[in-house]
Write a protein that holds these residues in place. Structure first.
Motif, PDB file in Angstrom:
ATOM      1  N   LEU A  25       0.814  -1.210   0.000  1.00 24.69           N
ATOM      2  CA  LEU A  25       0.000   0.000   0.000  1.00 24.69           C
ATOM      3  C   LEU A  25       0.854   1.269   0.000  1.00 24.69           C
ATOM      4  O   LEU A  25       0.530   2.244  -0.687  1.00 24.69           O
ATOM      5  N   LYS A  26       1.947   1.264   0.757  1.00 21.77           N
ATOM      6  CA  LYS A  26       2.814   2.443   0.795  1.00 21.77           C
ATOM      7  C   LYS A  26       3.493   2.673  -0.559  1.00 21.77           C
ATOM      8  O   LYS A  26       3.659   3.819  -0.989  1.00 21.77           O
ATOM      9  N   GLY A  72      -4.680  -5.346  -9.652  1.00 22.48           N
ATOM     10  CA  GLY A  72      -3.717  -5.905  -8.715  1.00 22.48           C
ATOM     11  C   GLY A  72      -2.329  -5.963  -9.324  1.00 22.48           C
ATOM     12  O   GLY A  72      -1.320  -5.718  -8.641  1.00 22.48           O
ATOM     13  N   PHE A  73      -2.263  -6.263 -10.628  1.00 27.12           N
ATOM     14  CA  PHE A  73      -0.978  -6.281 -11.337  1.00 27.12           C
ATOM     15  C   PHE A  73      -0.345  -4.892 -11.323  1.00 27.12           C
ATOM     16  O   PHE A  73       0.874  -4.749 -11.154  1.00 27.12           O
ATOM     17  N   GLN A  74      -1.169  -3.862 -11.496  1.00 27.25           N
ATOM     18  CA  GLN A  74      -0.646  -2.495 -11.466  1.00 27.25           C
ATOM     19  C   GLN A  74      -0.072  -2.164 -10.090  1.00 27.25           C
ATOM     20  O   GLN A  74       0.942  -1.465  -9.971  1.00 27.25           O
ATOM     21  N   MET A  75      -0.713  -2.667  -9.026  1.00 25.71           N
ATOM     22  CA  MET A  75      -0.175  -2.478  -7.681  1.00 25.71           C
ATOM     23  C   MET A  75       1.180  -3.174  -7.540  1.00 25.71           C
ATOM     24  O   MET A  75       2.125  -2.622  -6.966  1.00 25.71           O
ATOM     25  N   GLU A 109      -1.670   4.811   1.636  1.00 29.52           N
ATOM     26  CA  GLU A 109      -1.617   4.672   3.094  1.00 29.52           C
ATOM     27  C   GLU A 109      -2.987   4.856   3.726  1.00 29.52           C
ATOM     28  O   GLU A 109      -3.245   4.376   4.832  1.00 29.52           O
ATOM     29  N   ASP A 110      -3.891   5.560   3.008  1.00 24.49           N
ATOM     30  CA  ASP A 110      -5.232   5.760   3.544  1.00 24.49           C
ATOM     31  C   ASP A 110      -5.949   4.441   3.781  1.00 24.49           C
ATOM     32  O   ASP A 110      -6.766   4.319   4.699  1.00 24.49           O
TER      33      ASP A 110
END
Length: 422
Positions: free
Chosen positions: A119-120, A224-227, A125-126
């Motif tokens: 997430l960071k 999810g891949f982009q993350m 972070e939200d």
């Protein structure tokens, strides 16, 4: 002879307890937890009680209703969202209060650490304040994301993943189900379908919370891949995640185990028995092939086939510049420690489920991986006693971890042999 083996297994389990070989309690600590694997007793929740466990489901439902009423929605849409929110609260709460959910332990804290890295790296972070990550004591290989921000990863899944990047891919996928509100979309779609049919299917409505459409799964894969792309984790490991899910009915490590392993100079099983066992195993393997072929065809299923998702993921990976990416960001040593704990915990889950056949087999697998231990002695004694007790009472062994068709792999010759013994 069966009575003698049953008596021996019972005596082994008895003396293990009498000699004070029961496991010591496990406590989660910061950094590397110190776990007494030789006398492993199982995971326990640690630390402050999360907010999910402090409020009653009624209080949670009222808050969820209030949030819906504050939205600017049409009347019908507001009613649908309100109903979905309330159903979600009670559905998730039933799992949370089942006694099978872990928090503050080495597994859940590791999952949280990987999620935080993910997430960071994506400047989200939200979501750390919205999402809560827990581990579910289940042998199933799965993960779930609920509409109210609870993400659950099973012990079965954590016992099988081979590196941190694979877990990151799974979490990225589940996070997208939450952020894209797939559960609510799916519920509304089912609601309209049932409305057109003139009926209200309660069971289908409940399933809608945890089962997404082909489009939703593909969207979660893509986003999810982009993350993963922004995280620094290895991308190719996502392909191996799909393989792991496809072969989720197989043990996390296979080794040959059959009736022959119990033979010695004074006792040999008859050839007629071995021939019957070979026939049973061959028939089950033929059914396996049919099953695996069916997984590749998504024409008549609600989910896209795993093979199709692998091809799509490979295309996305090929479209990105080649550069070195990490298998571990939280840490390889911490991952291996977590994995070892998960595998020990898995044996206890099979014990509680009375899946004695799988317990016996996996105990042999664990000995090969981690060497001898008192804990493995206890697990083997309990599995043998359970198997032989139910066999001697002529109970149906399918109920005790000896289903020849549902569980696949190299342990089948042993299970088929146990079933065919008179």
């Amino acid at each position: 002879m069966l009575r003698n083996w049953t008596k021996w297994a019972w005596n082994s389990a008895f003396w293990v307890g009498v000699l004070g070989l029961s496991a010591l309690p496990l406590r989660a600590q910061t950094g590397q937890p110190k776990v007494d694997f030789d006398r492993y007793s199982g995971l326990m929740c640690e630390g402050e009680l999360p907010s999910d466990f402090k409020e009653t489901p009624v209080e949670k439902a009222r808050k969820a209703e209030s949030e819906v009423w504050n939205k600017e929605l049409e009347r019908d849409e507001r009613l649908q969202e309100k109903e979905h929110a309330v159903r979600s609260v009670f559905g998730v709460d039933e799992i949370l209060m089942s006694g099978r959910v872990l928090y503050g332990d080495p597994l859940s804290t590791f999952v949280e650490s990987v999620a935080e890295k993910l997430l960071k790296a994506n400047d989200r972070e939200d979501l750390l304040n919205e999402l809560r990550f827990y581990v579910l004591k289940s042998q199933e290989v799965n993960a779930y994301a609920t509409s109210n921000g609870v993400v659950m990863v099973t012990v079965g899944l954590l016992s099988r993943i081979e590196n941190e990047s694979q877990l990151a891919f799974i979490l990225a996928h589940e996070i997208q189900h939450y952020t894209q509100k797939h559960s609510l979309q799916q519920y509304k779609q089912r609601f309209e379908q049932n409305k057109q049919k003139g009926k209200r299917d309660e069971d289908e409505a409940i399933k809608a919370f945890y089962k997404f459409s082909k489009d939703h799964e593909m969207e979660a894969d893509e986003k999810g891949f982009q993350m993963m792309l922004r995280s620094g984790y290895d991308l190719v490991e996502g392909v191996f995640v799909f393989d792991m899910l496809k072969y989720g009915d197989f043990p996390f490590l296979e080794m040959k185990l059959s009736l022959d392993s119990f033979e010695h100079h004074a006792y040999v099983f008859p050839k007629t028995l071995k021939d019957v066992v070979a026939q049973k195993v061959e028939a089950a393997e033929i059914e396996d092939q049919k099953f695996l072929v069916s997984l590749g065809d998504d024409a008549n299923t609600t989910h896209p086939s795993l093979d199709r998702r692998v091809v799509r993921l490979r295309d996305m990976i090929d479209g990105e510049p080649k550069k070195t990416r990490a298998f571990f960001l939280v840490g390889e040593d911490r991952f291996k420690s977590m994995q070892k704990v998960a595998r020990h915990e898995l044996l206890l889950i099979y014990t509680r489920r009375a899946d004695f056949g799988q317990l016996f087999y996996l105990t042999h697998v664990m000995r090969k991986l981690y060497g001898e231990s008192v804990f493995f002695d206890r697990m083997e004694a309990m599995s043998l006693y359970g198997l032989l007790l139910h066999k001697s009472k002529e109970h149906e062994l399918n109920r005790y971890g000896c289903n020849l068709t549902e569980t696949r792999g190299d342990w089948r010759p042993l299970i088929a042999g146990l079933r065919e013994l008179d």
